[in-house]
Design an enzyme around this catalytic site. Sequence first.
Site, short mmCIF file in Angstrom:
data_model
loop_
_atom_site.label_atom_id
_atom_site.label_comp_id
_atom_site.label_asym_id
_atom_site.label_seq_id
_atom_site.Cartn_x
_atom_site.Cartn_y
_atom_site.Cartn_z
N CYS A 1 45.63 34.43 38.29
CA CYS A 1 45.10 33.19 38.86
C CYS A 1 43.56 33.10 38.82
O CYS A 1 42.97 32.83 37.79
CB CYS A 1 45.64 33.00 40.27
SG CYS A 1 45.48 31.29 40.87
N LYS B 1 45.46 42.14 42.00
CA LYS B 1 44.43 41.14 41.73
C LYS B 1 43.06 41.60 42.22
O LYS B 1 42.90 42.01 43.37
CB LYS B 1 44.82 39.83 42.42
CG LYS B 1 43.93 38.63 42.12
CD LYS B 1 44.47 37.42 42.85
CE LYS B 1 43.66 36.18 42.62
NZ LYS B 1 44.20 35.03 43.40
N GLU C 1 52.28 33.94 40.03
CA GLU C 1 51.73 34.65 41.18
C GLU C 1 52.51 34.21 42.42
O GLU C 1 52.98 33.07 42.51
CB GLU C 1 50.26 34.26 41.31
CG GLU C 1 49.52 34.75 42.53
CD GLU C 1 48.14 34.11 42.66
OE1 GLU C 1 47.24 34.78 43.15
OE2 GLU C 1 47.97 32.92 42.25
#
Length: 299
Positions: free
Chosen positions: A184, A146, A74
């Site tokens: 993440c 995300k 990321e």
Amino acid sequence: MQPQQPSAPPVTVTAEASAARPTSSSDASPPARALDVAVVQFDPYTDKDANLDMLREHVRAAAARGARVVVAPEYSMYAVTRLDQRVIEAAEPLTGRYVTGLRGLAAEFGVHLVAGVVEADVASGRVYNTLVTAGPDAEFAAVYRKVHLYDAFGFRESDIVLPGPITEPATFTADGVVFGLQTCFDLRFPEGFRRLAAAGAQVLLLPAQWIPGPDKVEQWSTLLRARAIENTAYVAAADHAAPRGAGWSMIVDPTGMVLAELGESPGIATARVEPEHLARVRTTNPSLNLRRFGVGELD
């Protein structure tokens, strides 16, 4: 411009599952076959060109070891510990220079390359935390924005980043194997991984910038293994090297066994994804087929 070397000597770790490769078939759709996956752990910072140069060296090394899918962290494009106006100013559209560079790397080395970028959203004045997958043909294979933002442990990613829309699961196929994307903090929300597994994903990819802190490495490794076990899927997670990440990038098999991992320093780890091994695990433990509940979006 010559590629810059990583700030620390790269470390390479390899592993293979023990199952044999599947035999070929004359079917119109080729069956899934064994392939090597690499996770890249490096230390991007605020120089986007230098970050791309460092990543190129790791992708080159991974491809030289036979990796067909390479997973970078990321925020591979631009990384800081605390998000602020600098991130907004560094953002680019997916047609911008950095993503174009990623697509070029994928084509140059003949791999599917997954990496995190800061995607501009001019209308909102904020950005998306976006994963881009570029294929060996330099085309987009998958894009994922995300969904779960890091508003925890004293951080507020949502001050700078827009949450991604709830869309169909982000997947792509390489050598007949289906890969799914999460990012993440998504790791702490098993529903997203289950949606990917239910959509056919056999390998769950997690680029991350796992911020260091008390017990964070233990939580990271525990959650990665849990996502592998509960979905009977491979998991490949690529983190930032220290100091802006906790490190410990790893590849986990569908039983939760760690096939390859790194420490805190830059490097690559590779492992083989074996569809026959996956099939045996899912036959022995058919938990996906025994589900009684689905996954739905909250209001």
